[in-house]
Design an enzyme around this catalytic site. Structure first.
Site, short mmCIF file in Angstrom:
data_model
loop_
_atom_site.label_atom_id
_atom_site.label_comp_id
_atom_site.label_asym_id
_atom_site.label_seq_id
_atom_site.Cartn_x
_atom_site.Cartn_y
_atom_site.Cartn_z
N ASP A 177 0.89 -1.15 0.00
CA ASP A 177 0.00 0.00 0.00
C ASP A 177 0.94 1.22 0.00
OD1 ASP A 177 -2.43 1.59 0.96
OD2 ASP A 177 -1.05 1.86 2.62
N ASP B 108 0.04 5.01 1.02
CA ASP B 108 -0.07 6.04 2.04
C ASP B 108 -0.09 5.47 3.45
OD1 ASP B 108 -0.39 8.45 0.31
OD2 ASP B 108 -2.00 7.20 -0.47
N ASP C 103 -1.30 -0.45 5.95
CA ASP C 103 -1.42 0.18 7.27
C ASP C 103 -2.85 0.15 7.79
OD1 ASP C 103 -2.07 2.24 5.15
OD2 ASP C 103 -2.67 3.33 6.95
N1 LIG Z 1 -11.83 10.89 -0.07
C1 LIG Z 1 -11.12 10.51 1.00
N2 LIG Z 1 -9.89 10.02 0.82
C2 LIG Z 1 -9.20 9.67 1.91
C3 LIG Z 1 -9.71 9.79 3.22
N3 LIG Z 1 -8.77 9.34 4.10
C4 LIG Z 1 -7.70 8.98 3.36
N4 LIG Z 1 -7.95 9.19 2.05
C5 LIG Z 1 -7.09 8.96 0.89
O1 LIG Z 1 -6.99 7.58 0.64
C6 LIG Z 1 -5.74 7.33 0.05
C7 LIG Z 1 -5.08 6.20 0.83
O2 LIG Z 1 -4.17 5.58 -0.02
P1 LIG Z 1 -3.52 4.16 0.32
O3 LIG Z 1 -2.19 4.21 -0.37
O4 LIG Z 1 -3.39 4.03 1.78
O5 LIG Z 1 -4.43 3.12 -0.29
C8 LIG Z 1 -4.92 8.61 0.09
O6 LIG Z 1 -4.95 9.21 -1.18
C9 LIG Z 1 -5.68 9.47 1.06
O7 LIG Z 1 -5.59 10.82 0.79
C10 LIG Z 1 -11.01 10.31 3.38
O8 LIG Z 1 -11.52 10.45 4.51
N5 LIG Z 1 -11.69 10.65 2.25
MG LIG Z 2 -2.52 3.30 3.44
#
Ligand SMILES: Nc1nc2c(ncn2[C@@H]2O[C@H](COP(=O)(O)O)[C@@H](O)[C@H]2O)c(=O)[nH]1
Ligand SMILES: [Mg+2]
Length: 515
Positions: A62, A64, A345
């Site tokens: 993953d 983020d 994560d």
């Molecule tokens: N629209 C929203 N996007 C969100 C939120 N919390 C996190 N995020 C986004 O998800 C991805 C996570 O990426 P990954 O690599 O862990 O799969 C990242 O772009 C965040 O900005 C939310 O509450 N709403």
């Molecule tokens: Mg993540």
């Protein structure tokens, strides 16, 4: 911290590799190991379910909060500030709000709930309550920090400034507003544009990521990235992490050489559902334009479109958007789900669904763990004292019950006054043990986190989060870079299970030694 908590790892000896700028790169598994190296406790990989890396053909990540460890103090305050802006200017809030629902620790705003209020609100442990959405919000990713804090502030504000938030806006309404505002911050560029301008301010640099990816590939594994972030942002973050930042304003795709497949905008957790029929698009790297594919294979484009038809070249890592795990398995030529290890994560979005629905092997990254296990080590004497006090409490209580039973069976006239005084002493002793236990437990709890205590514990039982980690994460560790401390062919073995009848015999030191 003394060194005795480090483990001996007989078959490995990490080396330090020079970085591009001459700096040292953290330990990475070498090609010619020497015995005797010890891995620091905070960097170990812990095993819930035995996993032999030799059976793994593809290792996925993953992005983020897994490959990219954000700095919560800057990144989450960006989310916090952005959300306030939206609440104040778009929704007319005068200011800024939690909603946590631990049965053992509960707060209303910033005020701790009394035991009575807590039981009144959440029931006691005998009342079954799933504590799930939509009635509860699960705060199970660092992305939720800003919204949990803001909600607590708003609850406090509503209570202390009656009338300043309209009557019809109850706590649930406020939570929905906070959720909507934070969601918008993730979607409208409020956060991502700032990160793109200065990633160093928001993301920890990690020079071990490239060597780990190289090591996994050199060991014959395919590597892949599945992220919910879209291509433009993924490219920015991965460039930063792989040390190949943008040159002359033009994007650099060099980091793709470390992967076999990249899926952006994956919409996890539904991505893990084999029934998911979402289309898989190929991403044109320069423009971000999406190109239709036939289940991942190039498809002739009809009409006058500007997108380049990318060759079906197995040597070049392709970038996709959408699709589902069916596509990914085909692209990676994976025969069985159990051959895939995925590192993420998010306990629900990355781990629970991929393990439960699909049968992937999983590794959860829990950044808090590094400090937590060090603290645990430093607090080991308090833990032993608590164990001792609990067994003392049992012993004294048994004595009291025995004495009371014998007193009850006697005619009050025939009771020996010495027995009554013994009972008094025992009751006094029980109270002493109870309050020492409570005091040490409270002090221990606060050593980890002033309010919430140890991440994996609620009182002296495993927390709900720990329970999920145990069930769904085959492995768990504090950061991805810890993978570089172990052989890519490591056989991770789970530790022995203990039933209650085995604890005092084999799991703990005997009581007299603990005291
Ligand atoms: N629209 C929203 N996007 C969100 C939120 N919390 C996190 N995020 C986004 O998800 C991805 C996570 O990426 P990954 O690599 O862990 O799969 C990242 O772009 C965040 O900005 C939310 O509450 N709403
Ligand atoms: Mg993540």
């Amino acid at each position: 911290m003394d060194k005795s908590h480090e483990i001996d790892v007989q078959d490995q000896k990490p080396v330090r590799l020079p970085g591009k700028d001459g700096s040292k790169i953290p330990c990475i598994w070498p090609s010619s190991p020497k015995p005797g190296h010890k891995i620091e406790i905070g960097k170990q990989i812990f095993c819930n379910r035995s996993l032999n890396m030799k059976n793994i053909v593809a290792v996925g990540f993953d992005m983020d909060y897994t490959l990219a460890q954000y700095k919560p103090e800057t990144f989450e305050s960006l989310a916090y500030q952005g959300t306030i802006q939206k609440l104040v200017y778009d929704l007319g809030y005068p200011l800024k709000m939690d909603r946590h629902k631990y049965v053992k620790v509960a707060y209303h705003g910033f005020n701790v709930l009394s035991k009575e209020d807590k039981v009144g609100t959440y029931g006691n442990t005998l009342v079954s309550n799933s504590f799930d959405e939509p009635d509860y919000a699960l705060i199970d990713t660092l992305f939720s920090l800003a919204e949990a804090y803001l909600f607590a502030q708003l609850v406090d504000f509503k209570d202390s400034h009656p009338g300043e938030i309209p009557e019809h806006v109850d706590y649930a309404h406020m939570y929905k507003d906070v959720r909507a505002a934070i969601d918008m911050c993730h979607r409208d560029g409020t956060l991502k544009q700032m990160v793109a301008k200065g990633p160093k301010r928001y993301i920890n640099e990690d020079p071990s990521i490239v060597p780990i990816l190289k090591m996994l590939r050199a060991s014959g594994r395919a590597t892949f990235l599945v992220t919910n972030s879209l291509w433009d942002y993924t490219n920015t973050v991965m460039n930063f992490l792989c040390g190949s930042s943008v040159v002359d304003g033009s994007a650099n795709f060099g980091w793709l050489q470390y992967f076999d497949v990249v899926v952006t905008g994956s919409a996890k957790p539904s991505f893990f559902n084999e029934e998911n029929r979402a289309n898989l698009f190929e991403v044109e790297l320069e423009t971000g334009m999406l190109i239709n594919t036939d289940n991942g294979s190039p498809m002739p484009q009809v009409g006058d479109i500007s997108a380049r038809l990318l060759p079906d070249d197995k040597e070049v890592c392709k970038v996709f958007q959408g699709g589902s795990v069916r596509h990914l398995h085909k692209l990676l030529s994976v025969a069985s789900s159990s051959q895939v290890l995925y590192v993420g994560d998010h306990i629900y979005g990355d781990i629970l669904r991929s393990k439960k629905v699909l049968g992937w092997r999983t590794m959860l990254v829990v950044p808090e763990l590094e400090k937590e296990v060090k603290q645990l080590w430093e607090s080991r004497n308090s833990r032993k004292e608590l164990q001792f006090l609990r067994s003392e409490r049992d012993r004294v209580e048994d004595e009291i019950h025995r004495l009371k039973w014998s007193l009850d069976s006697k005619n009050p006239k025939d009771v020996d006054p010495k027995l009554l005084s013994e009972l008094d002493k025992l009751e006094f002793e029980r109270e002493r043990v109870r309050s020492s236990h409570q005091e040490i437990q409270r002090e221990l709890h606060q050593r980890f986190h002033k309010v919430w205590g140890q991440l994996m514990k609620t009182g002296y039982q495993n927390s709900r989060f720990a329970h999920q980690v145990e069930r769904f994460a085959c492995l768990y560790t504090s950061q991805v870079s810890n993978l570089g401390l172990y052989s890519p062919n490591k056989y991770y073995r789970t530790s022995e299970d203990f039933m209650p009848h085995e604890f005092n015999i084999v799991a703990y030191e005997p009581r007299e030694m603990v005291a």
